[in-house]
Design a protein around this motif. Sequence first.
Motif, PDB file in Angstrom:
ATOM      1  N   ASP A  92       0.893  -1.161   0.000  1.00  0.00           N
ATOM      2  CA  ASP A  92       0.000   0.000   0.000  1.00  0.00           C
ATOM      3  C   ASP A  92       0.928   1.207   0.000  1.00  0.00           C
ATOM      4  OD1 ASP A  92      -2.396  -1.336   0.097  1.00  0.00           O
ATOM      5  OD2 ASP A  92      -2.426  -1.415   2.297  1.00  0.00           O
TER       6      ASP A  92
ATOM      7  N   HIS B 160      -9.657   4.815   2.702  1.00  0.00           N
ATOM      8  CA  HIS B 160     -10.668   4.452   1.709  1.00  0.00           C
ATOM      9  C   HIS B 160     -10.028   4.275   0.333  1.00  0.00           C
ATOM     10  CE1 HIS B 160     -14.427   4.418  -0.523  1.00  0.00           C
ATOM     11  NE2 HIS B 160     -13.915   5.375  -1.309  1.00  0.00           N
ATOM     12  N   GLU B 161      -9.162   5.218  -0.045  1.00  0.00           N
ATOM     13  CA  GLU B 161      -8.524   5.143  -1.367  1.00  0.00           C
ATOM     14  C   GLU B 161      -7.559   3.954  -1.433  1.00  0.00           C
ATOM     15  OE1 GLU B 161      -9.767   6.828  -3.626  1.00  0.00           O
ATOM     16  OE2 GLU B 161     -10.636   8.597  -2.660  1.00  0.00           O
TER      17      GLU B 161
ATOM     18  N   ASP C  90      -7.890   1.210   0.184  1.00  0.00           N
ATOM     19  CA  ASP C  90      -8.741   0.015   0.079  1.00  0.00           C
ATOM     20  C   ASP C  90      -9.184  -0.230  -1.361  1.00  0.00           C
ATOM     21  OD1 ASP C  90      -8.483  -0.474   2.725  1.00  0.00           O
ATOM     22  OD2 ASP C  90     -10.430   0.375   3.317  1.00  0.00           O
ATOM     23  N   GLN C  91      -9.288   0.864  -2.135  1.00  0.00           N
ATOM     24  CA  GLN C  91      -9.654   0.719  -3.560  1.00  0.00           C
ATOM     25  C   GLN C  91      -8.441   0.335  -4.400  1.00  0.00           C
ATOM     26  OE1 GLN C  91     -13.054   1.679  -4.384  1.00  0.00           O
ATOM     27  NE2 GLN C  91     -13.082   1.674  -2.156  1.00  0.00           N
ATOM     28  N   LYS C  92      -7.354   0.023  -3.722  1.00  0.00           N
ATOM     29  CA  LYS C  92      -6.093  -0.376  -4.382  1.00  0.00           C
ATOM     30  C   LYS C  92      -5.484   0.768  -5.206  1.00  0.00           C
ATOM     31  CE  LYS C  92      -5.409  -4.215  -2.617  1.00  0.00           C
ATOM     32  NZ  LYS C  92      -4.651  -3.836  -1.433  1.00  0.00           N
ATOM     33  N   LYS C  93      -5.619   1.969  -4.674  1.00  0.00           N
ATOM     34  CA  LYS C  93      -5.004   3.118  -5.356  1.00  0.00           C
ATOM     35  C   LYS C  93      -3.761   3.578  -4.609  1.00  0.00           C
ATOM     36  CE  LYS C  93      -9.270   5.039  -7.136  1.00  0.00           C
ATOM     37  NZ  LYS C  93     -10.308   5.988  -6.814  1.00  0.00           N
TER      38      LYS C  93
ATOM     39  N   ARG D 179     -10.159   9.188   4.523  1.00  0.00           N
ATOM     40  CA  ARG D 179     -10.148   9.275   3.056  1.00  0.00           C
ATOM     41  C   ARG D 179      -8.966   8.484   2.484  1.00  0.00           C
ATOM     42  NH1 ARG D 179     -11.591  13.067  -1.248  1.00  0.00           N
ATOM     43  NH2 ARG D 179     -11.234  11.792  -3.101  1.00  0.00           N
TER      44      ARG D 179
END
Length: 402
Positions: A34, A122-123, A125-128, A119
């Motif tokens: 990450d 969250h991002e 977690d979206q694999k960003k 935030r």
Amino acid sequence: MLVVKKFGGTSVADKERIFNVARRIEKSYKAGDDVVVVLSAMGKMTDVLIDQAKDINPNPSKRELDMLLVTGEQTSVALMSMALSVLGVPSISLNAFQVAMHTTSSYGNARLKRIDSERIRHELDQKKVVVITGFQGVNKYDDFTTLGRGGSDTTAVALAASLHADKCEIYTDVEGVYTADPRVVKKARKMKEITYDEMLDLASLGAGVLHNRSVEMAKKYNVQLVVRSSLNEEEGTIVKEKVKVERMLVSGVAADKNVTRISVIGLEDRPGVAFRVFDLLAKANINVDMILQSIGREGRKDISFTVTEDMADEALELLENSKERLDYQKLDHRTNVAKVSVVGAGMMSNPGVAARMFECMYNSNININMISTSEIRVTVLIDEKDTEKAMNAAHDAFGLED
Ligand code: ADP
Ligand code: ASP
Ligand code: MG
């Protein structure tokens, strides 16, 4: 593994460098990490913006100046996210407002108080890959603030602490922390490891490789830092609580040219005078560094001290306006001075260090204006033109080369 990677201005100075960094991020992302990235403004952009502001208004409001400066970091994060997209790495750029990085209210020199991590989580977690602006924050008036020059390092450490990151890597244009600025002292040696305390002293005394608050924060939250090059794969320097290597008498040399010496001449020689001078400055939030008081003669004495250059005008004005109350004869100041320091926990209770420092200044024919010492450092104030000579002389005198 969650990693925070910070890249400084030189590392993202142009298209080629941006792609170089993007490829490094890609590698870490594809290895399954990450990744949170913190960026500075491109190249010398912050200086360019300051010049632009001063061209319009020599004395711009601090709020408006911060409003302008934060655009530098916003440019680099947006461009980086675009570059990552070209490489097929999903990413999103965020500024201090979007993350919500809360700071104190003071513009130009704000301190980070709290970071909302929702935030970012969250991002991630979206694999960003999340690419965040360094150097900036938001205050209680919902205005942008900045953290002081070099402050992106502090953003990175604060994020690493609040996200409980496994690693915090500071990528820059040198291979790590050296015994002195390698651009000034050719014989400077890269250190494998350095303690928070020694790094904090070096950074506070002018070694610009890390923002001093970033080291303070790393120590407080026990964030282990790695300082390394963005241009090669060399190992870099680890900054941590305890180091394995045997302690040298002196670990490094640092210099700071951002100094003005102010002298208040002919003050009355009686109790309470020093208090009144420094209380006046303290109430205006002006940080005073080295202090020298002369011995009284004929009922009068002089007090000299140093402040950072950006504080000098305000300090002089305050003293000027209080001339009658403070009862002094003359005010004097010099900007073309610099502090040169030797730092090292190994010098504790070693009386020879100060003498050796003065001896090497003498051998190089450098005049010392002021002196200050602590348990782990010796600082001399000298003419600015002698800075490079003094750094090299001290580096040699303490045997810091390989
Ligand atoms: P960045 O833009 O990556 O934050 P900086 O210019 O803020 O880079 O910091 C890196 C610079 O710090 C180096 O180019 C070097 O000239 C300077 N520097 C000063 N003292 C030291 C030191 N002791 N070790 C390494 N670099 C140092
Ligand atoms: N861009 C800011 C500066 O030049 C912050 C940083 O580089 O860390 O001071
Ligand atoms: Mg920097």
